[in-house]
Design a protein around this motif. Structure first.
Motif, PDB file in Angstrom:
ATOM      1  N   ASN A 153       0.806  -1.064  -0.178  1.00  0.00           N
ATOM      2  CA  ASN A 153      -0.101   0.045   0.096  1.00  0.00           C
ATOM      3  C   ASN A 153       1.164   1.219  -0.040  1.00  0.00           C
ATOM      4  O   ASN A 153       1.769   1.377   0.850  1.00  0.00           O
TER       5      ASN A 153
ATOM      6  N   THR B 225      -4.447  13.420  -3.111  1.00  0.00           N
ATOM      7  CA  THR B 225      -3.779  12.269  -2.733  1.00  0.00           C
ATOM      8  C   THR B 225      -4.419  11.018  -3.544  1.00  0.00           C
ATOM      9  O   THR B 225      -5.602  10.833  -3.190  1.00  0.00           O
ATOM     10  N   ASN B 226      -3.683  10.302  -4.083  1.00  0.00           N
ATOM     11  CA  ASN B 226      -4.161   8.989  -4.647  1.00  0.00           C
ATOM     12  C   ASN B 226      -3.605   8.000  -3.661  1.00  0.00           C
ATOM     13  O   ASN B 226      -2.219   8.000  -3.720  1.00  0.00           O
ATOM     14  N   PHE B 227      -4.550   7.182  -3.215  1.00  0.00           N
ATOM     15  CA  PHE B 227      -3.978   5.774  -2.530  1.00  0.00           C
ATOM     16  C   PHE B 227      -4.214   4.535  -3.153  1.00  0.00           C
ATOM     17  O   PHE B 227      -5.237   4.318  -3.630  1.00  0.00           O
TER      18      PHE B 227
ATOM     19  N   TRP C  44      -7.342   1.919  -6.383  1.00  0.00           N
ATOM     20  CA  TRP C  44      -7.009   3.273  -6.232  1.00  0.00           C
ATOM     21  C   TRP C  44      -8.278   3.966  -5.551  1.00  0.00           C
ATOM     22  O   TRP C  44      -9.045   3.653  -5.947  1.00  0.00           O
TER      23      TRP C  44
ATOM     24  N   SER D 223       1.159   5.818  -1.214  1.00  0.00           N
ATOM     25  CA  SER D 223       0.116   7.065  -1.673  1.00  0.00           C
ATOM     26  C   SER D 223       1.038   7.717  -2.707  1.00  0.00           C
ATOM     27  O   SER D 223       2.180   7.801  -2.597  1.00  0.00           O
TER      28      SER D 223
ATOM     29  N   TYR E 220      -9.191   8.031  -4.403  1.00  0.00           N
ATOM     30  CA  TYR E 220      -8.698   9.576  -4.566  1.00  0.00           C
ATOM     31  C   TYR E 220      -9.103  10.540  -3.532  1.00  0.00           C
ATOM     32  O   TYR E 220     -10.448  10.076  -3.251  1.00  0.00           O
TER      33      TYR E 220
ATOM     34  N   GLU F 187       1.151  11.824  -3.940  1.00  0.00           N
ATOM     35  CA  GLU F 187       0.520  13.056  -3.767  1.00  0.00           C
ATOM     36  C   GLU F 187       0.642  13.596  -5.392  1.00  0.00           C
ATOM     37  O   GLU F 187       1.272  13.584  -6.240  1.00  0.00           O
TER      38      GLU F 187
END
Length: 168
Positions: free
Chosen positions: A105, A122-124, A130, A107, A132, A109
């Protein structure tokens, strides 16, 4: 004996190659796009040091002239630049990330910069999916603090006094 040594060395090289490639995974981030009109710069960077950006593919649009480059040698950040326009300057990049494995996992930016404001988010990458978020930051002029002005006036006064009363 010489043949055995060659086979042993070759098998060791193949095993090292297989082991080194088995730990890394490629994770795709497809169809990321800017959401604000007038965007001329986008920056995308990975937070975790174990993850890097392997590649960016920008879908070619005849009305767009977006390019990208790595921000530094770590390959953890990229900068996308396009023409400064007042309308929608659409960019639609696909990203390839190199991660320790597909279950890792992390992230990412991002910031979209236009003449009027900046949109960030931020996209995780969590559990192979994914997610957002985004937030808006407006560009406002930052006033010079009073302490800096006072310091400049004081420094000018000291310089003036020193030149006025210098002994030559």
């Amino acid at each position: 004996m010489f043949y055995f040594a060659r086979v042993l060395i070759l098998s060791l090289l193949v095993s090292v190659l297989l082991i080194s490639t088995s730990f890394a995974a490629t994770i795709n981030g497809k169809n990321w796009y800017n959401e604000s009109p007038g965007v001329h710069t986008m920056k995308v960077w990975v937070i975790e040091p174990e993850v890097s950006i392997a590649e960016v593919n920008i879908k070619k649009d005849p009305t767009s002239s977006w390019t990208w480059r790595y921000a530094d040698d770590t390959k953890r950040a990229v900068i996308l630049t396009g023409l400064k326009t007042s309308g929608m300057n659409q960019v639609n990049p696909d990203f390839k990330f190199i991660s320790p494995d597909k279950k890792f996992n992390f992230s990412v930016e991002w910031a979209e910069i236009s003449n009027d404001n900046a949109l960030t988010g931020t996209n995780f990458y969590i559990n192979k999916h994914w997610k957002y978020t985004k937030g808006d930051i407006s560009h406002t002029p930052t006033p010079i603090p009073g302490a800096v002005i006072l310091f400049g006036v004081g420094l000018s006064f000291v310089t003036f006094i020193r030149r006025k009363f210098s002994f030559r």
